[in-house]
Write a protein that holds these residues in place. Structure first.
Motif, PDB file in Angstrom:
ATOM      1  N   ILE A  60      10.620  19.067  -2.379  1.00  0.00           N
ATOM      2  CA  ILE A  60      10.040  18.699  -2.675  1.00  0.00           C
ATOM      3  C   ILE A  60       9.109  17.851  -1.313  1.00  0.00           C
ATOM      4  O   ILE A  60       9.521  16.901  -1.073  1.00  0.00           O
ATOM      5  CB  ILE A  60       9.764  17.350  -3.784  1.00  0.00           C
ATOM      6  N   THR A  61       8.359  18.832  -0.527  1.00  0.00           N
ATOM      7  CA  THR A  61       8.209  17.713   0.213  1.00  0.00           C
ATOM      8  C   THR A  61       7.341  16.651  -0.496  1.00  0.00           C
ATOM      9  O   THR A  61       6.357  17.017  -0.409  1.00  0.00           O
ATOM     10  CB  THR A  61       7.020  19.389   1.121  1.00  0.00           C
ATOM     11  N   THR A  62       7.455  15.879   0.176  1.00  0.00           N
ATOM     12  CA  THR A  62       6.380  14.097   0.387  1.00  0.00           C
ATOM     13  C   THR A  62       5.656  14.039   1.646  1.00  0.00           C
ATOM     14  O   THR A  62       6.448  13.628   2.463  1.00  0.00           O
ATOM     15  CB  THR A  62       7.549  13.839  -0.892  1.00  0.00           C
ATOM     16  N   ILE A  63       5.025  13.018   1.189  1.00  0.00           N
ATOM     17  CA  ILE A  63       4.090  12.846   1.799  1.00  0.00           C
ATOM     18  C   ILE A  63       3.714  11.148   1.050  1.00  0.00           C
ATOM     19  O   ILE A  63       2.914  10.423   0.611  1.00  0.00           O
ATOM     20  CB  ILE A  63       2.594  13.032   1.733  1.00  0.00           C
ATOM     21  N   ARG A  64       4.286  10.312   1.763  1.00  0.00           N
ATOM     22  CA  ARG A  64       3.808   8.742   1.428  1.00  0.00           C
ATOM     23  C   ARG A  64       3.113   8.649   2.373  1.00  0.00           C
ATOM     24  O   ARG A  64       3.013   8.596   3.456  1.00  0.00           O
ATOM     25  CB  ARG A  64       5.590   7.931   1.876  1.00  0.00           C
ATOM     26  N   PHE A  65       1.792   7.355   1.928  1.00  0.00           N
ATOM     27  CA  PHE A  65       1.110   7.032   2.702  1.00  0.00           C
ATOM     28  C   PHE A  65       0.530   5.811   2.840  1.00  0.00           C
ATOM     29  O   PHE A  65       1.286   5.052   1.566  1.00  0.00           O
ATOM     30  CB  PHE A  65      -0.328   7.950   3.363  1.00  0.00           C
ATOM     31  N   ASN A  66      -0.277   4.609   3.080  1.00  0.00           N
ATOM     32  CA  ASN A  66      -0.651   3.413   3.247  1.00  0.00           C
ATOM     33  C   ASN A  66      -2.061   4.178   2.549  1.00  0.00           C
ATOM     34  O   ASN A  66      -3.007   4.232   4.145  1.00  0.00           O
ATOM     35  CB  ASN A  66      -0.656   2.251   4.638  1.00  0.00           C
ATOM     36  N   PHE A  67      -2.870   3.367   1.156  1.00  0.00           N
ATOM     37  CA  PHE A  67      -4.251   3.141   1.833  1.00  0.00           C
ATOM     38  C   PHE A  67      -5.191   2.586   2.540  1.00  0.00           C
ATOM     39  O   PHE A  67      -3.868   1.539   3.505  1.00  0.00           O
ATOM     40  CB  PHE A  67      -4.825   2.522   0.191  1.00  0.00           C
ATOM     41  N   SER A  68      -6.079   3.169   3.197  1.00  0.00           N
ATOM     42  CA  SER A  68      -6.817   2.281   4.279  1.00  0.00           C
ATOM     43  C   SER A  68      -6.968   1.178   3.822  1.00  0.00           C
ATOM     44  O   SER A  68      -6.882   0.119   4.819  1.00  0.00           O
ATOM     45  CB  SER A  68      -7.708   2.702   4.584  1.00  0.00           C
ATOM     46  N   CYS A  69      -7.286   0.516   2.653  1.00  0.00           N
ATOM     47  CA  CYS A  69      -7.604  -0.822   2.606  1.00  0.00           C
ATOM     48  C   CYS A  69      -6.533  -1.348   2.224  1.00  0.00           C
ATOM     49  O   CYS A  69      -6.697  -2.628   1.605  1.00  0.00           O
ATOM     50  CB  CYS A  69      -9.103  -1.563   1.983  1.00  0.00           C
ATOM     51  N   ASN A  70      -5.292  -1.381   1.640  1.00  0.00           N
ATOM     52  CA  ASN A  70      -4.146  -2.086   1.706  1.00  0.00           C
ATOM     53  C   ASN A  70      -3.401  -3.258   2.388  1.00  0.00           C
ATOM     54  O   ASN A  70      -2.573  -4.245   1.727  1.00  0.00           O
ATOM     55  CB  ASN A  70      -2.829  -0.801   1.261  1.00  0.00           C
ATOM     56  N   GLY A  71      -4.694  -3.724   3.380  1.00  0.00           N
ATOM     57  CA  GLY A  71      -3.850  -4.750   3.777  1.00  0.00           C
ATOM     58  C   GLY A  71      -2.735  -4.717   4.863  1.00  0.00           C
ATOM     59  O   GLY A  71      -2.443  -5.314   5.624  1.00  0.00           O
ATOM     60  N   VAL A  72      -1.739  -3.685   5.414  1.00  0.00           N
ATOM     61  CA  VAL A  72      -0.901  -3.446   5.940  1.00  0.00           C
ATOM     62  C   VAL A  72      -1.406  -2.648   7.215  1.00  0.00           C
ATOM     63  O   VAL A  72      -2.080  -1.238   6.662  1.00  0.00           O
ATOM     64  CB  VAL A  72       0.392  -2.266   5.578  1.00  0.00           C
ATOM     65  N   GLY A  73      -1.874  -3.108   8.853  1.00  0.00           N
ATOM     66  CA  GLY A  73      -2.414  -1.949   9.591  1.00  0.00           C
ATOM     67  C   GLY A  73      -1.409  -1.865  10.499  1.00  0.00           C
ATOM     68  O   GLY A  73       0.155  -1.063   9.634  1.00  0.00           O
ATOM     69  N   GLU A  74      -1.193  -1.529  11.779  1.00  0.00           N
ATOM     70  CA  GLU A  74      -0.475  -0.969  12.591  1.00  0.00           C
ATOM     71  C   GLU A  74       1.280  -1.218  12.699  1.00  0.00           C
ATOM     72  O   GLU A  74       2.560  -0.835  12.864  1.00  0.00           O
ATOM     73  CB  GLU A  74      -0.884  -0.641  14.166  1.00  0.00           C
ATOM     74  N   SER A  75       1.370  -2.663  12.066  1.00  0.00           N
ATOM     75  CA  SER A  75       2.529  -3.360  12.163  1.00  0.00           C
ATOM     76  C   SER A  75       3.057  -1.815  10.961  1.00  0.00           C
ATOM     77  O   SER A  75       4.941  -1.680  11.336  1.00  0.00           O
ATOM     78  CB  SER A  75       2.565  -4.857  11.777  1.00  0.00           C
TER      79      SER A  75
END
Length: 279
Positions: A60-75
């Motif tokens: 199962i190819t899986t993509i995990r991602f950050n929502f753009s306003c989740n509060g976590v940036g480049e770190s």
């Protein structure tokens, strides 16, 4: 096992950051799964990278991602964009999912050729389970939905916080792990209140045609355990699986110190659902 990171600039301010986990040897015509984190969550939280690897190993190819306003940036691991967190609405998260899906279907995102884009699944943990249903229900591009300890109602805010926002324009929720006070602004409350019908999770599952897999820890918070029962009862086409001894994060923590029996059970059930043959 292959992992490819990506970054999508949505506008001058907002960015979608994610990782694609895949393993070609696991088979051709692989399904594709989008992994949505929850409230105060992020793609690199605790077990999430491990989960994505394990799903990829099972074809199962899986993509995990950050929502753009989740509060976590480049770190990628710190809440260093709290101002964005304070205005992160369901509308914003659904727009993020739409943008991600469009780029997958158009070929802009580097998804391997052996992935079958017509077999697109959405999995969400906690609040992300709500996002998965809000976005996926009756969406022609989504083949099925999985929730891990998912919410049954979108309003996560108590009267004390609402009063604080009404009086000052911003309220705060404590993050016990980081010690930070996480802001919530009026726009978040208005998004929930003005879209009650559109965001009615129980109504959506009662009409959606796609299969729904509800995976819930027996020892999760009472409101989520009861919510899982209500979703299953309301759903037109669902299966409910209880994870024995499982808490809200299936007995894993951040930083990740290793897997657990409840997490392995949740992964196994997810694989069985996504890989099941469907007409």
């Amino acid at each position: 096992m292959q992992k490819q990171s990506f970054s999508i600039a949505l506008d001058e301010e907002l960015t979608l950051r994610g990782d694609i986990h895949t393993e070609e040897a696991a088979g051709s015509a692989q399904p594709l799964l989008l992994f949505c984190h929850g409230f105060k969550g992020f793609k690199d939280w605790g077990s999430f990278p491990y989960v994505a690897d394990e799903l990829a190993k099972q074809g199962i190819t899986t993509i995990r991602f950050n929502f753009s306003c989740n509060g976590v940036g480049e770190s990628l691991t710190e809440f260093d964009e709290l101002e964005k967190f304070g205005r992160n609405t369901y509308a914003r998260e659904l727009a993020d999912l739409q943008a991600l899906t469009e780029r997958i279907l158009s070929g802009e995102l580097p998804v391997p050729d052996y992935v079958d884009k017509t077999k697109l699944y959405v999995l969400g943990h906690s609040k992300g389970g709500g996002d998965a249903i809000l976005f996926g229900a009756n969406n022609p591009h989504v083949a099925g939905i999985v929730t891990w300890n998912g919410i049954a109602h979108v309003d996560l805010f108590d009267e004390k916080l609402r009063r604080q926002i009404e009086e000052t324009g911003v309220g705060y929720i404590a993050n016990a792990r980081t010690g930070q006070d996480m802001p919530i602004t009026r726009v978040v409350i208005e998004d929930v209140d003005n879209n009650r019908q559109q965001y009615d999770i129980l109504e959506l599952v009662s009409t959606m045609e796609q299969p729904l897999c509800i995976i819930t820890g027996e020892k999760d918070y009472v409101r989520l355990v009861e919510g899982a029962k209500r979703i299953h009862q309301a759903a037109k086409n669902s299966e409910l699986h209880w994870i024995e001894g499982g808490d809200h994060t299936f007995n894993t923590r951040h930083p990740f110190a290793g897997t657990s029996a409840p997490l392995e059970a949740a992964i196994k059930q997810t694989v069985a659902f996504v890989r099941a043959p469907r007409t």
